[in-house]
Design a protein around this motif. Structure first.
Motif, PDB file in Angstrom:
ATOM      1  N   GLY A 146     -93.616  13.409 -17.433  1.00  0.00           N
ATOM      2  CA  GLY A 146     -92.691  13.780 -18.491  1.00  0.00           C
ATOM      3  C   GLY A 146     -91.643  14.787 -18.060  1.00  0.00           C
ATOM      4  N   ALA A 147     -91.487  14.985 -16.744  1.00  0.00           N
ATOM      5  CA  ALA A 147     -90.499  15.942 -16.247  1.00  0.00           C
ATOM      6  C   ALA A 147     -89.082  15.417 -16.441  1.00  0.00           C
ATOM      7  CB  ALA A 147     -90.749  16.224 -14.758  1.00  0.00           C
ATOM      8  N   ARG A 148     -88.157  16.308 -16.660  1.00  0.00           N
ATOM      9  CA  ARG A 148     -86.749  15.924 -16.722  1.00  0.00           C
ATOM     10  C   ARG A 148     -86.224  15.683 -15.306  1.00  0.00           C
ATOM     11  NH1 ARG A 148     -82.834  19.173 -20.192  1.00  0.00           N
ATOM     12  NH2 ARG A 148     -82.019  17.113 -20.611  1.00  0.00           N
ATOM     13  N   ILE A 149     -85.085  15.010 -15.227  1.00  0.00           N
ATOM     14  CA  ILE A 149     -84.532  14.601 -13.941  1.00  0.00           C
ATOM     15  C   ILE A 149     -83.128  15.170 -13.805  1.00  0.00           C
ATOM     16  CG2 ILE A 149     -83.904  12.617 -12.493  1.00  0.00           C
ATOM     17  CD1 ILE A 149     -85.956  11.005 -14.178  1.00  0.00           C
ATOM     18  N   LEU A 150     -82.853  15.769 -12.644  1.00  0.00           N
ATOM     19  CA  LEU A 150     -81.528  16.322 -12.357  1.00  0.00           C
ATOM     20  C   LEU A 150     -80.895  15.506 -11.231  1.00  0.00           C
ATOM     21  CD1 LEU A 150     -79.479  18.695 -12.845  1.00  0.00           C
ATOM     22  CD2 LEU A 150     -80.558  19.798 -10.863  1.00  0.00           C
ATOM     23  N   PRO A 151     -79.819  14.743 -11.531  1.00  0.00           N
ATOM     24  CA  PRO A 151     -79.173  13.948 -10.479  1.00  0.00           C
ATOM     25  C   PRO A 151     -78.110  14.756  -9.725  1.00  0.00           C
ATOM     26  CG  PRO A 151     -78.175  13.435 -12.594  1.00  0.00           C
ATOM     27  CD  PRO A 151     -79.232  14.491 -12.859  1.00  0.00           C
ATOM     28  N   ILE A 152     -78.041  14.528  -8.415  1.00  0.00           N
ATOM     29  CA  ILE A 152     -77.038  15.180  -7.578  1.00  0.00           C
ATOM     30  C   ILE A 152     -76.400  14.138  -6.668  1.00  0.00           C
ATOM     31  CG2 ILE A 152     -76.658  16.863  -5.721  1.00  0.00           C
ATOM     32  CD1 ILE A 152     -78.872  18.551  -6.906  1.00  0.00           C
ATOM     33  N   GLY A 153     -75.096  14.142  -6.599  1.00  0.00           N
ATOM     34  CA  GLY A 153     -74.368  13.268  -5.698  1.00  0.00           C
ATOM     35  C   GLY A 153     -73.919  14.042  -4.474  1.00  0.00           C
ATOM     36  N   ILE A 154     -74.206  13.498  -3.290  1.00  0.00           N
ATOM     37  CA  ILE A 154     -73.830  14.136  -2.025  1.00  0.00           C
ATOM     38  C   ILE A 154     -72.759  13.280  -1.364  1.00  0.00           C
ATOM     39  CG2 ILE A 154     -74.643  14.935   0.222  1.00  0.00           C
ATOM     40  CD1 ILE A 154     -77.478  15.051  -1.007  1.00  0.00           C
ATOM     41  N   ASP A 155     -71.609  13.861  -1.117  1.00  0.00           N
ATOM     42  CA  ASP A 155     -70.502  13.129  -0.501  1.00  0.00           C
ATOM     43  C   ASP A 155     -69.966  13.931   0.679  1.00  0.00           C
ATOM     44  OD1 ASP A 155     -68.501  11.271  -0.030  1.00  0.00           O
ATOM     45  OD2 ASP A 155     -67.117  12.185  -1.463  1.00  0.00           O
ATOM     46  N   GLY A 156     -70.110  13.382   1.879  1.00  0.00           N
ATOM     47  CA  GLY A 156     -69.583  14.057   3.053  1.00  0.00           C
ATOM     48  C   GLY A 156     -70.597  14.302   4.146  1.00  0.00           C
ATOM     49  N   ALA A 157     -71.883  14.080   3.869  1.00  0.00           N
ATOM     50  CA  ALA A 157     -72.893  14.280   4.908  1.00  0.00           C
ATOM     51  C   ALA A 157     -72.748  13.246   6.019  1.00  0.00           C
ATOM     52  CB  ALA A 157     -74.298  14.225   4.306  1.00  0.00           C
ATOM     53  N   VAL A 158     -72.401  12.002   5.654  1.00  0.00           N
ATOM     54  CA  VAL A 158     -72.147  10.978   6.657  1.00  0.00           C
ATOM     55  C   VAL A 158     -70.854  11.342   7.388  1.00  0.00           C
ATOM     56  CG1 VAL A 158     -71.643   8.544   7.052  1.00  0.00           C
ATOM     57  CG2 VAL A 158     -73.315   9.199   5.313  1.00  0.00           C
ATOM     58  N   GLY A 159     -70.902  11.366   8.685  1.00  0.00           N
ATOM     59  CA  GLY A 159     -69.734  11.757   9.467  1.00  0.00           C
ATOM     60  C   GLY A 159     -69.563  13.254   9.598  1.00  0.00           C
ATOM     61  N   PHE A 160     -70.590  14.008   9.195  1.00  0.00           N
ATOM     62  CA  PHE A 160     -70.513  15.476   9.221  1.00  0.00           C
ATOM     63  C   PHE A 160     -70.154  15.991  10.613  1.00  0.00           C
ATOM     64  CE2 PHE A 160     -72.317  19.695   9.691  1.00  0.00           C
ATOM     65  CZ  PHE A 160     -72.040  20.319   8.490  1.00  0.00           C
ATOM     66  N   PHE A 161     -70.808  15.455  11.633  1.00  0.00           N
ATOM     67  CA  PHE A 161     -70.668  16.029  12.971  1.00  0.00           C
ATOM     68  C   PHE A 161     -69.391  15.612  13.687  1.00  0.00           C
ATOM     69  CE2 PHE A 161     -75.228  16.228  12.081  1.00  0.00           C
ATOM     70  CZ  PHE A 161     -75.463  17.569  12.346  1.00  0.00           C
TER      71      PHE A 161
END
Length: 215
Positions: A146-161
Motif C-alpha cells: 500500500g505504499a505510495r509511488i514517486l516517479p522520477i525521470g532521468i535524462d542525460g545519464a546516457v552519454g554522460f562520459f
C-alpha cells in the motif's frame, strides 16, 4: 524465519558515499532538478524511474533527501567494476535478473513497513535507451504494502562520459507527483493481467517525465 532489514542502516558509510557522489557530480555534471515540491516528507514510499544507464542509482542517491534503500540486480553485466564495489558498500537488497525471490520481497516489504523509502527501477536492467515493459515485482510490492509511488525521470545519464574533458555533462532530473496506493478491482489478490496494468500505470507516470523519443 527471515530476518527483518533494519531501517535506516549503514548510515555512516552511506553519508560518505553520498558526499562523494555529490562532489563528483558537482565537478562532472550540470544537474537541473525539476519538481522538488513533489517530494513527500517521508515514507512508506517506492521511488521509481527509467533505467538507461548504470549511473541511474547514483542519481537517486544524489537527489533524494531520505535514507534510501535499493532493490537491485545481484549481477550487473553492463556496469564497470567500480559500480559493483559501490553496490556492495551501499548494501543493495539483491535480486536475480528476471525474477523476484521471496527473500527480496520480504526485505523490501520490511523496509516499507518501517515507513522507509525504497528505490526500484521497474524495467529490471539498463540495456536499452527507451522505456521497456516493467517486471512484475514493483507492482506486486506496491499492491502488497500500500505504499505510495514517486516517479522520477532521468535524462542525460546516457552519454554522460562523452562530455568529460569538454564541459560538465547536462543532466535533468524530473520529479513527478506521488501516486497510489495501487489497488485491484476486488479485495482479493489481483490477477496477472491486473498486475500488468499496474506496472504499465507506473511506467506511464515515468514516461511523462522523460523526452517523447525515449518513452
Amino acid at each position: 524465519m527471515r530476518k527483518q532489514i533494519p531501517y535506516p542502516r549503514r548510515q555512516f558509510i552511506r553519508r560518505i558515499l553520498k558526499s562523494g557522489i555529490a562532489l563528483a557530480y558537482g565537478v562532472l555534471a550540470d544537474i537541473k532538478i525539476e519538481g522538488r515540491e513533489n517530494l513527500p516528507p517521508g515514507g512508506p514510499l517506492i521511488v521509481v524511474g527509467n533505467h538507461f544507464n548504470f549511473l541511474d542509482p547514483l542519481m537517486f542517491i544524489h537527489l533524494l533527501p531520505y535514507p534510501l534503500e535499493f532493490v537491485g540486480g545481484a549481477k550487473m553485466p553492463n556496469a564497470p567494476a567500480a559500480t559493483h564495489f559501490l553496490q556492495r558498500m551501499f548494501g543493495v537488497i539483491p535480486t536475480a535478473r528476471g525474477s523476484v525471490s521471496r527473500d527480496t520481497l520480504y526485505g523490501a516489504e520490511s523496509i516499507l513497513k518501517q515507513n522507509g523509502v525504497l528505490g526500484i527501477f521497474p524495467e529490471g536492467g539498463s540495456w536499452a535507451t527507451v522505456l521497456r515493459p516493467p517486471r512484475p515485482g514493483t507492482a506486486f510490492l506496491a499492491w502488497k504494502t500500500g505504499a505510495r509511488i514517486l516517479p522520477i525521470g532521468i535524462d542525460g545519464a546516457v552519454g554522460f562520459f562523452k562530455h568529460l574533458g569538454k564541459r560538465r555533462a547536462p543532466v535533468t532530473l524530473r520529479i513527478g507527483k506521488p501516486f497510489g496506493p495501487l489497488n485491484g478491482t476486488t479485495n482479493s489478490r489481483p490477477s496477472r493481467e491486473e498486475f500488468d496494468e499496474m506496472g504499465h500505470e507506473i511506467m506511464r507516470h515515468i514516461a511523462e517525465l522523460i523526452p517523447p523519443e525515449k518513452r
